[in-house]
Design an enzyme around this catalytic site. Structure first.
Site, PDB file in Angstrom:
ATOM      1  N   TYR A 277       0.855  -1.191   0.000  1.00 10.13           N
ATOM      2  CA  TYR A 277       0.000   0.000   0.000  1.00 10.13           C
ATOM      3  C   TYR A 277       0.891   1.242   0.000  1.00 10.13           C
ATOM      4  CZ  TYR A 277      -4.444   2.386   0.848  1.00 10.13           C
ATOM      5  OH  TYR A 277      -5.578   3.143   0.713  1.00 10.13           O
ATOM      6  N   TYR A 325      -1.276   4.485 -10.501  1.00 10.41           N
ATOM      7  CA  TYR A 325      -2.290   3.663 -11.193  1.00 10.41           C
ATOM      8  C   TYR A 325      -3.703   4.079 -10.799  1.00 10.41           C
ATOM      9  CZ  TYR A 325      -5.251  -0.612 -10.812  1.00 10.41           C
ATOM     10  OH  TYR A 325      -6.274  -1.516 -10.779  1.00 10.41           O
TER      11      TYR A 325
END
Length: 381
Positions: A277, A325
């Protein structure tokens, strides 16, 4: 729980980036669900367990069940921030192993970009921090970055390498939101948000969602796509607000990672691809240390020199991550989707060679909750 007893059999994203006006988080969860079920060769009629979380839906599985017309016999709306979906993997395994469910659906959806971050993710400010007027969550992550730089000599250039590598991976991903080349100087010269973090050290703000489908290993072997087995998982949390974090440079990933590796019977050296993350550039640096890929204080040096970029020796965040992304409010489910694709060999130009074991690690709150899972192309070694 038993290594490899359950497998992910379907995985998909919803539409990402900025969706059409009027689209809801439930729309995106449902869209991703239909795509994941098609990937698995299953239908809504097969689903008997729902797992979901969203900052915009306080009872997310109720929204999801209503939208899809599914009345599950097992439901779990655990909300511990961006790590929720990695935790859901372990919860789904428990439900399937104990016979309380057979096919589990995990889903997420967010319209954070369309609605605005303040409307989509209301702040929960500590009364002890409020007098200092923090700009959360970036203030909390900036504190961790500053402490890491003070204690270990980590540099802004090293943090910038995380963003540059993520962008290089995103350039290989046709659905990534940001694909233009990025340099260390671009990151350092970008407007500062909260010292020492600039805007390129911070994740994107996008719409989007995702879904994965799990079932028993026995049933998975007869389905459409190669199963991706859950080898081990762990979850832990240490605080809710940054002022209560025991250490600004060590997270509960130490505990969640150790639990996941122990269940899987694996070591960091056994992992072929890592999906961490990356809400901010400091987070992969911390997690690489806490998960045992390098020693405390060595994370900055570890990510330098193109090591984590395409062609480097350590493939990290191969879809471009939350930095380049997609980051739809909470990013954790999309870590899982990318790991599944890498293990199946479906990642196209960004495919990692000989990929048999993947680690996914979710983070929630302000470095508060940490959840780790190890996934594999084979149930046993």
């Amino acid at each position: 729980m038993t290594r490899g007893s359950v497998a992910i059999v379907g995985a998909a994203e919803s539409d990402l980036g900025e969706v059409a006006q009027g689209t809801t988080p439930a729309d995106l969860m449902a869209q991703a669900t239909h795509r994941a079920l098609a990937d698995a060769g299953l239908t809504l009629g097969d689903v008997d367990a729902l797992f979901a979380s969203s900052t915009q839906l306080s009872m997310a599985t109720l929204n999801l069940g209503e939208y899809l017309g599914v009345q599950p016999r097992y439901t779990d709306s655990t909300q511990i921030g961006g790590s929720s979906f990695v935790a859901h993997l372990q919860h789904a395994q428990a439900a399937i192993e104990t016979g309380r469910a057979e096919v589990a659906l995990i889903a997420h959806g967010s319209t954070q970009r369309s609605q605005g971050r303040s409307a989509a993710a209301p702040q929960e400010l500590s009364p002890y921090e409020a007098p200092y007027r923090p700009m959360l969550p970036v203030t909390a992550y900036a504190l961790a970055a500053a402490r890491h730089m003070h204690d270990y000599g980590t540099t802004r250039e090293q943090l910038a390498e995380v963003a540059v590598a993520a962008r290089a991976w995103a350039a290989l991903n046709p659905v990534a939101w940001q694909r233009k080349p990025l340099t260390v100087d671009d990151v350092l010269d970008a407007p500062q948000v909260c010292s020492p973090l600039g805007i390129r050290d911070c994740c994107l703000v996008t719409d989007g969602g995702g879904a994965v489908v799990l079932t028993s290993a026995a049933r998975a072997r007869d389905l459409a796509r190669p199963p991706v087995y859950l080898l081990g998982a762990g979850e832990a949390h240490t605080h809710r607000h940054i002022s209560s974090m025991p250490s600004l440079t060590e997270t509960a990933a130490v505990q969640s990672g150790a639990a996941a590796f122990a269940q899987a019977g694996l070591r960091p050296a056994d992992v072929d691809v890592v999906e961490l993350y990356d809400a901010f550039t400091i987070t992969p640096v911390l997690f690489l240390e806490d998960l045992g890929f390098c020693a405390n204080g060595e994370g900055g040096a570890f990510v330098s020199g193109g090591r984590i970029a395409p062609g480097g020796e350590f493939p990290l965040n191969t879809n471009g991550g939350g930095l380049s992304y997609c980051h739809p409010g909470m990013y954790g489910l999309l870590l899982i989707v990318e790991a599944v694709r890498q293990l199946r060999g479906d990642s196209g130009d960004r495919q990692v060679a000989d990929c048999d074991v993947a680690l996914v690690h979710g983070n929630g709150g302000v470095l508060s909750s940490q959840c780790t899972a190890l996934l594999g192309a084979e149930a046993t070694r």
